[in-house]
Structures are given as C-alpha cells and as structure tokens.
Scaffold this motif. Structure first.
Motif, PDB file in Angstrom:
ATOM      1  N   ASN B 290       0.828  -1.201   0.000  1.00 17.96           N
ATOM      2  CA  ASN B 290       0.000   0.000   0.000  1.00 17.96           C
ATOM      3  C   ASN B 290       0.866   1.257   0.000  1.00 17.96           C
ATOM      4  OD1 ASN B 290       0.676  -0.871   2.731  1.00 17.96           O
ATOM      5  ND2 ASN B 290      -0.241   1.075   3.279  1.00 17.96           N
ATOM      6  N   PRO B 291       0.376   2.341  -0.580  1.00 19.80           N
ATOM      7  CA  PRO B 291       1.143   3.580  -0.546  1.00 19.80           C
ATOM      8  C   PRO B 291       1.136   4.188   0.857  1.00 19.80           C
ATOM      9  CG  PRO B 291      -0.981   3.943  -1.592  1.00 19.80           C
ATOM     10  CD  PRO B 291      -0.911   2.489  -1.273  1.00 19.80           C
ATOM     11  N   ILE B 292       2.138   4.995   1.139  1.00 20.33           N
ATOM     12  CA  ILE B 292       2.218   5.655   2.449  1.00 20.33           C
ATOM     13  C   ILE B 292       1.696   7.077   2.257  1.00 20.33           C
ATOM     14  CG2 ILE B 292       3.759   6.380   4.306  1.00 20.33           C
ATOM     15  CD1 ILE B 292       3.657   3.340   3.900  1.00 20.33           C
ATOM     16  N   SER B 293       0.633   7.393   2.961  1.00 20.89           N
ATOM     17  CA  SER B 293       0.011   8.691   2.756  1.00 20.89           C
ATOM     18  C   SER B 293       0.786   9.802   3.451  1.00 20.89           C
ATOM     19  CB  SER B 293      -1.412   8.666   3.287  1.00 20.89           C
ATOM     20  OG  SER B 293      -1.910   9.974   3.321  1.00 20.89           O
ATOM     21  N   PRO B 294       1.096  10.878   2.723  1.00 21.29           N
ATOM     22  CA  PRO B 294       1.730  12.008   3.379  1.00 21.29           C
ATOM     23  C   PRO B 294       0.694  12.917   4.049  1.00 21.29           C
ATOM     24  CG  PRO B 294       1.619  12.397   1.009  1.00 21.29           C
ATOM     25  CD  PRO B 294       0.948  11.069   1.268  1.00 21.29           C
ATOM     26  N   ARG B 295      -0.576  12.583   3.924  1.00 22.90           N
ATOM     27  CA  ARG B 295      -1.625  13.470   4.434  1.00 22.90           C
ATOM     28  C   ARG B 295      -2.360  12.886   5.634  1.00 22.90           C
ATOM     29  NH1 ARG B 295      -1.233  13.582  -0.672  1.00 22.90           N
ATOM     30  NH2 ARG B 295      -0.874  15.558  -1.755  1.00 22.90           N
ATOM     31  N   ASP B 296      -1.778  11.872   6.261  1.00 22.63           N
ATOM     32  CA  ASP B 296      -2.481  11.237   7.379  1.00 22.63           C
ATOM     33  C   ASP B 296      -2.825  12.232   8.487  1.00 22.63           C
ATOM     34  OD1 ASP B 296       0.280  11.330   7.630  1.00 22.63           O
ATOM     35  OD2 ASP B 296       0.326   9.791   9.173  1.00 22.63           O
ATOM     36  N   ALA B 297      -1.918  13.218   8.714  1.00 20.49           N
ATOM     37  CA  ALA B 297      -2.156  14.168   9.800  1.00 20.49           C
ATOM     38  C   ALA B 297      -3.375  15.056   9.533  1.00 20.49           C
ATOM     39  CB  ALA B 297      -0.922  15.030  10.017  1.00 20.49           C
ATOM     40  N   GLU B 343      -8.307  -6.255  -6.399  1.00 20.72           N
ATOM     41  CA  GLU B 343      -8.130  -7.368  -7.328  1.00 20.72           C
ATOM     42  C   GLU B 343      -6.729  -7.402  -7.944  1.00 20.72           C
ATOM     43  OE1 GLU B 343     -10.681  -8.357 -11.131  1.00 20.72           O
ATOM     44  OE2 GLU B 343     -11.930  -7.881  -9.384  1.00 20.72           O
ATOM     45  N   ASN B 344      -6.227  -6.211  -8.323  1.00 22.65           N
ATOM     46  CA  ASN B 344      -4.976  -6.179  -9.098  1.00 22.65           C
ATOM     47  C   ASN B 344      -3.760  -5.655  -8.342  1.00 22.65           C
ATOM     48  OD1 ASN B 344      -6.134  -6.834 -11.908  1.00 22.65           O
ATOM     49  ND2 ASN B 344      -7.438  -5.183 -11.159  1.00 22.65           N
ATOM     50  N   GLY B 345      -3.974  -5.113  -7.154  1.00 23.67           N
ATOM     51  CA  GLY B 345      -2.843  -4.593  -6.384  1.00 23.67           C
ATOM     52  C   GLY B 345      -2.487  -3.168  -6.766  1.00 23.67           C
ATOM     53  N   TRP B 346      -1.762  -2.525  -5.854  1.00 19.86           N
ATOM     54  CA  TRP B 346      -1.414  -1.114  -6.057  1.00 19.86           C
ATOM     55  C   TRP B 346      -0.451  -0.909  -7.208  1.00 19.86           C
ATOM     56  CZ3 TRP B 346      -3.450   3.297  -4.640  1.00 19.86           C
ATOM     57  CH2 TRP B 346      -4.319   3.315  -3.548  1.00 19.86           C
TER      58      TRP B 346
END
Lengths: 323, 516
Positions: B290-297, B343-346
C-alpha cells in the motif's frame, strides 16, 4: 607473404588495443562512482523532501544500499552491471536501462546528424581555405571557424530557435516524437552542435591539407601531369584526412557534453538531458550509469578509429603503436 | 566554507553592531542583496550564503543558520499555513524554530471553532503574537504565480485565484481547432501516485484524472457545485462531529466500475494511513504494497469513516475540525477504485491510473511527456480530446513555443518573461495567488536572533516594499502582513506593521548589548 605478416601484426595490435581499454573503463567506473558521492546534500533527504521522517530516510538508504560502506556500494553496482542491471533511478523510480533505451535512438541520431553536418561543412571549408590559401576565401573560412568556436551553444541554440523555427517557421520549436526518425526535429539542434565541431574540423583540415600539399609526392604527382582535381582529392585529401578522422572520433565525448546543453534548449529527451536531470536531482545511480555508458561509447569509438587507421594507412607502424 | 551563525559581538572600531550569515537558495539573491544593504545601514552585517536548493534545505533543517530566507506553501487551511510556527508540526524547522505554547494552543483552538467570526478573531490574535515575537513573518511576501496562454485557447475567467488556477476546470477549456492541448511544465511530477503525491507538478495532471468528494474551488470554500466533486450534498451535525455525504449516483471510473461510497471510504482510509499504520491497513484490506500517505495528519480529528449505504458516507470526528475541507486531505483528494485495487494490487493500479475524472491516463514517458485523453463518458462536457504535458528544462524555449502557438498554456512563468509576454498580442498573461509565502526565518535557538530585540531591530531596519521591488515584477509579489492569503476567509488586513526606522533599530541593538 608481407600481407600475411601485416595481417597477424594487425590482429595482435587490435587485441592489445582492446585489452588496454579495460583499465580505462574500470577507472571510469571509479571516477563516476566517487564523483556523485563527493559531498553535497544527502540523496535520501533530497529525494524524500524536507518532511521525511528519520525512519523513512533510513529505509530509503537501506533500499538503495546507501547505508553500506562505499566499497560495498561499488561492488554491488559493478556486479549489477556485469549481470546487465543498471539499477533503478532514484529520481524516477524506473529501471535506468528503460530510461536509457528510450533515449538512445534520439541521442544517436542527433550526434550522427551533427557529425555529418560538421564533417561536410568543416572539410569543405578546410579544403577551400587550403586551396585558396591567403585569399579572401581563406580569411572568410577562418573567420567563420573562429566565430562558431567562440559562440556558446546555449546562445546559438536560442537564436537558431528564434530565427529558423519561430520567425521563419522552417523547423518545429523543440521536442522530438521519440524513437528512430523525426529527423526534422533534430536538424536545428544538430546544426548548433555541429557548427562548433565544424569550426575545429575546418581549421584542422586546412592546416593538414596545406602541409600535405607541400609534400614531395604531391609535387611529383603534379609533375607527372595528373589533373589538379586528381592530385587534390586522390593524393592530397586522402592523406590530409587521417588526423581529421581521429579528431572527429576523439570529439565524441565533447559532443555528448554539447548534447546536454542542446537537448535542454531544444527540449529533446536524449541522454544528455537525462544526465543533467540526474545531476540536479542527485540521482547518483543514474548519473554513474550514464557516465559509464558514455565512457564506453567513447572508448569503443576511439578503438574503432584506431583500428580503422590501420586499414586506411597501412604504413602505420603497428609495433611502434603498440609501445 | 563559511561557518554558520553568529560571528559574535564586534569590537568598538568595527562598522557594524553584529555580523551573521543569512542563508538563502539561489532564487532569492536579488531580493536578499537589498535586505543586506538595508540591514547594513542599521549596523547589521548579513553575509549572504547562497546555496543550491537541496543543500539549503539540509542546512536549514539541521538548524545551521541563525537566519534564513525561504518559502512555505501549505493547503488553504489557516492552521496548515501557520503550522511551521508550531513545534511538532512536520515543518516546524521551516518556520525558524518559533516556539510558544500560547500561540500553538490558540491556533489549535481556532481550528476547533466552528463559528467563522470567532475563528477569525482567534487567528488574528495568533498572528499578532507571531508578529510581536517572531518578526519573521513581518518580511513576508506572497508569491503569485504568473501564467500565460496562447490566444487560440479559451479559458473560463473565474478560477484564477483557486489552488491550481484555471487547471481546475481544464475540461471546460476550448481550443480554436480541435486538437491536442499542449501544456508546458518546467518541473516534472515527483511522485505520480494519487495517494502519495505531494508536489504541485504531479497534481497538475493527477487532479484531472481523479475527482474529490467536495471541491474547494473557488477560493478555498468547500462546495459540491464544482464539476469534479462527487458528493451531491453534505450535512454537518450541530456539534460538528458527524459529516454525512450523499454521493451522486451513476458516476463511473474509467474502467467502467461505478463509484460508490465504498470507494470513498477506501480512499479516505488509505489517505489516513501514514508510515506506522501499514500493518493496520493491510489487516483492513487485502492489498499488498500500500502507498504511504503524506496526508495522514490532515485526518487527525477524524475517528472513522463508514459507507452506511451505497451512496451515503459518514465521517465521524473525534473532535471538531472547522477547516478539514481546506486541508490537503480534502483539497488533494483523489478517489480511487477499491475493487480494482483489491483485485490487481497497487502496483498494477499505479501503471493504469484509473480515476473518474474528465481525463483518462494515456501514457507517461519520463523526462518527456505525459498524455491524457478525454473521458468520453464523463458526466459533464469535455471539450478537448487530448492533453499533453510537456516537460521543459529551459523556460526560454517554452516562451518561444508559446508565442508560436506550439505550446498553448504554461503553468508558471518567471518574472522577466512574464513582463515580456504582457506585450505580446497573441499571448494572454494572468497571475494568481498561491498559499506560498516567503519570509526571513529566525532561529530562536541561535545567537544573535535568540534575542527578541535583535529580531525587532532587523524588522525596523528593513523597507519591505523596496525588497519586493528588487524582485523585478511587482505584480507577482505582494507585501503582506499575514502569511494567510488574501482570498482566504481568515485573512486579516490590519495586522500591526513595522515601518523602517533605523534609529529604532540601533536603539534596540544597543539594548541587546551590542556596540558599534
């Protein structure tokens, strides 16, 4: 008998000459590797940006092997190359070989075209200058050579774009559709690259031609009653061109350097522009791979020129050359 | 190499009270030369240390300079724009290490205040505090971005002051002849990923492929009216703790899947996952890498989101966040198709880039061009069949191509070229406000600027209007007392100001214990 002797000598010469390129290449890998690591900002920090956490930085360093000692990084890189893997670009997160593969046709065509342009114009100017020695034609040829040598290519590029592409509309304003072909996109940049090289070739052809024309065999050819045309082109030019051909081959890395600027101005996605992008982005893996490839091309071109020599001029003493 | 920071209090016979080094990156040399001249008049000798951008960032982050000049651009949320001045925020170092609990509390409180007027008042108080104590914000100049386009292109008027300017309504643009629209861009996308992107060059194209829940165009105000907002309407409970979104029926992703509340739930959950939440995320969804979100905050105040019905999404808050729509999480939201990704992944999804926006992703040749094609099934009319983003290294080439009509639109134009283009008949120029503000940032932990009197002395030494003039193009810069952009509802016009007063500056320096 003599031919066989020369043939075996030539083979030995070629093998020895080829072996001699190996240390050159190794040295090139070392220089390329160290250059990008000699000081400056931390690539991890630079790529991940200011908000990156220490953990992210550490992970990046681990992924790209930056946490290892230098000799291990070098070893990893070299063993990758031997397996045919150039690695992944840090800036673009793409296999470097893909990035280079896309650009090879563009850069090769650009360089090829500029070599043709520079050879045709340069050699013609040189011959004219030599034949019309100390006349206004010679002076004109000298002045034009001096002019193009003194003009920086970024300036010439901008002016050419404005004049021939914008005002006259003869060529597209920058860009290239990619792949082989699209030569009309490359003509202007090839001229910008080629006109400087042409200046050097013209000067060299002129002086080389002048010295050849004063040789005894030319004088005797003239006295034999051969046509002027035949004397100049068959006897004179053939001999005068030997140093010129070497210079053209030797100028290959210089052309790559020029391509960096020209590709940037004309917005052409070639290897030169990629190298420049890599340098600015501190994409050390990409830069070192590109430098290596450019060095390899240059070394091979020089090798070919040297080998070609032995065919063009069998008088070249292979033994002396070896030493 | 010059040694960072203070070189100390200078002996009597010296011309200056103090000498120190001002760090800057190479884009600001002209303006900072004026700062240097003005400061010298008041007896402060600033040695300019001009650095390449990457080196500059590193030096500032390590706290090397006592004073530096740089810019910061946040989302339109006022709290985000002020975040560099609060310890704990990601960019704290960027604000010059200003630390004041009262200020931090006040900003946080403002953020939790639903009433516009009350919030406005709190932000005013916070900014006054900043101006009185830090002064860095005093020499703020706001950057406007110059843009230019060819006359064959027709662009609707309104959105010039929105976050991405007219690009927000790219599908409404018209070309005289139906052909490929060529957009010139000086910088290439850094991270071309709908979740991980944080850079504007990526957003120019990504935000046309994907859509958001609500749109913050125009002027940072949340709306469902904009074409690219998938919510039909939303409601906020009286206590500000429950948001209910109704999603328009019949919106489709480029692969034909229908966009439902579950996709939005999936997108927000992905955007809420920072570096430390990877495992939690993978438990929640069966997706690797999964991607790491820079906007979690940006979602800190959010408890959870839930698709309660096919087209209804609830967002439950842990605490009130009156500015959540103006934060990056909402402004840059790009809704992705859950089923396809599961189904197909990131990784596969990254190559395909499937959104629901007006343009479909065609291909991206790194270092060369990025091509989008019209989404023929888009629910609003899309006038242009194909858009190419061309990446240039040389602005003069863009300008020539623009004048010739080979390039139709350029996303940024620098000062001198902007002026030149204004005289061109076939080119139309326009500048719009960004959230970027540039300012002198003081390091409160380093001499001599650890002393408020020295910071104030420098503030009195400077004539900001002159500094801005040195930038060459006044239209692109504007002197502003607050870092919060004019178009923003929390902008204040009447904040206190420092006028140039050399005597006052000298007095303050003497008060701080420096002698000439």
């Amino acid at each position: 008998m003599l031919e066989k002797y020369i043939e075996s000598k030539r083979k030995r010469y070629i093998i020895k000459r080829a072996i001699r390129t190996i240390p050159v290449l190794i040295l090139a890998t070392l220089v390329a590797f160290m250059l990008m690591r000699a000081g400056g900002a931390d690539p991890a920090r630079r790529i991940l940006g200011p908000e990156a956490s220490q953990e992210a930085l550490q992970e990046f360093r681990e992924t790209h092997g930056l946490d290892k000692p230098l000799y291990m990084q070098y070893y990893d890189w070299m063993s990758g190359i031997l397996r045919g893997e150039l690695g992944t670009s840090v800036r673009f997160d793409q296999p470097i070989s893909d990035l280079i593969w896309y650009r090879i046709p563009i850069t090769f065509q650009l360089m090829g075209l500029s070599m043709v342009i520079s050879s045709v114009i340069g050699i013609s100017m040189g011959i004219l200058g030599a034949l019309k020695h100390n006349t206004w034609i010679d002076y004109l040829a000298t002045i034009q050579s001096l002019f193009w040598r003194s003009i920086p290519s970024f300036w010439a590029g901008t002016i050419f774009l404005l004049l021939f592409a914008f005002y006259l509309g003869l060529f597209p304003i920058g860009g290239h559709p990619g792949g082989w072909g699209g030569l009309h996109y490359l003509i202007l940049p090839a001229f910008v690259l080629g006109l400087r090289l042409q200046a050097i070739i013209a000067r060299l052809t002129r002086s080389s031609m002048l010295s050849v024309l004063n040789r005894d065999y030319i004088k005797s050819a003239k006295t034999k009653g051969l046509t002027k045309h035949r004397v100049i082109f068959k006897h004179g030019l053939r001999n005068a061109l030997i140093p010129v051909v070497t210079v053209i081959a030797m100028r290959l890395p210089w052309l790559f350097g020029g391509a960096m600027i020209t590709e940037q101005i004309f917005n052409i996605s070639g290897m030169g522009r990629l190298l420049l992008t890599g340098v600015f982005a501190r994409d050390f893996i990409m830069v070192q791979s590109l430098v290596l490839i450019i060095t390899m091309i240059t070394v091979i071109a020089n090798l070919c020129a040297d080998i070609g020599y032995t065919f063009v001029d069998p008088r070249i003493d292979l033994e002396t050359e070896e030493e | 190499m010059a040694v960072a920071g203070l070189t100390g209090c200078i002996e009597e016979e010296d011309e200056y009270y103090l000498e120190t080094t001002l760090y800057l990156d190479d884009r600001h040399t002209d303006a900072m030369t004026v700062v240097q001249e003005q400061a010298r008049e008041a007896g402060i000798d600033l040695e300019l240390r001009v650095m390449e951008w990457g080196d500059f960032l590193e030096a500032v982050e390590e706290g090397e300079p006592a004073i530096s000049y740089g810019g910061w651009s946040g989302s339109p949320s006022a709290a985000d724009i002020l975040s560099p001045y609060m310890p704990g925020a990601g960019f704290h170092w960027w604000g010059g290490f200003y630390e004041n609990d009262d200020f931090t509390d006040l900003v946080k409180e403002a953020q939790r205040t639903p009433d516009d007027e009350e919030r406005w008042e709190k932000y005013r108080e916070a900014q006054e505090m900043l101006i009185e104590e830090d002064m860095g914000v005093f020499v703020t100049d706001i950057l406007r971005v110059g843009r230019a386009y060819h006359e064959t292109l027709e662009i609707p008027d309104e959105p010039w002051d929105s976050l991405h300017g007219p690009l927000e309504v790219l599908h409404q643009w018209e070309l005289e002849e139906e052909e490929t629209l060529e957009i010139a861009q000086m910088r290439e996308p850094d991270i071309f990923c709908p979740i991980e992107h944080g850079d504007v060059p990526s957003q120019y194209s990504l935000m046309r492929i994907y859509e958001s829940l609500v749109s913050t165009y125009p002027e940072g105000e949340p709306t469902t009216e904009a074409d690219d907002a998938v919510a039909e309407s939303y409601e906020i409970s009286d206590d500000g703790l429950l948001y209910t979104f109704e999603i328009e029926e019949g919106i489709h992703f480029h692969n034909g899947d229908e966009l439902t509340a579950e996709d939005v739930e999936f997108t927000i959950n992905t955007m809420m996952m920072g570096e430390d939440e990877t495992e939690e995320y993978q438990d929640m969804y069966d997706v690797e890498e999964n991607p790491i979100s820079p906007r979690d905050a940006d979602f800190d105040a959010v408890d959870y989101v839930e698709a309660t019905e096919e087209y209804t999404l609830e967002m439950h808050m842990e605490e009130v966040d009156a500015e959540i729509f103006q934060k990056g999480g909402f402004v840059d939201m790009t809704i992705v198709p859950k089923d396809y990704i599961e189904e197909n992944g990131w990784e596969d999804f990254q190559d395909e880039q499937i959104g629901s926006g007006p343009f479909e992703f065609s291909h991206y040749e790194i270092g060369d061009e990025l091509v989008l094609e019209r989404n023929e099934d888009y629910r609003h009319e899309v006038n242009i069949p194909e858009v190419t983003y061309d990446f240039y290294d040389e602005e003069s080439t863009i300008i020539t191509a623009l004048r010739a009509g080979d390039v139709h639109f350029t996303v940024t134009v620098s000062g001198d070229n902007y002026l030149d283009l204004q005289d061109e008949d076939q080119v139309i120029t326009n500048a719009y406000q960004t959230t970027q503000h540039n300012r002198l940032a003081f390091n409160h932990e380093k001499e001599p600027f650890d002393d408020v009197n020295v910071r104030k002395a420098l503030a009195y030494a400077l004539d900001v209007e002159e500094i801005i003039k040195a930038r060459g193009v006044e239209e692109l810069y504007q002197n502003q007392r607050s870092p919060i952009l004019e178009a923003h509802p929390t902008h204040h016009d009447e904040l206190p100001q420092y006028e140039q007063d050399i005597e006052m500056a000298e007095e303050l320096l003497e008060e701080a214990g420096y002698t000439r």
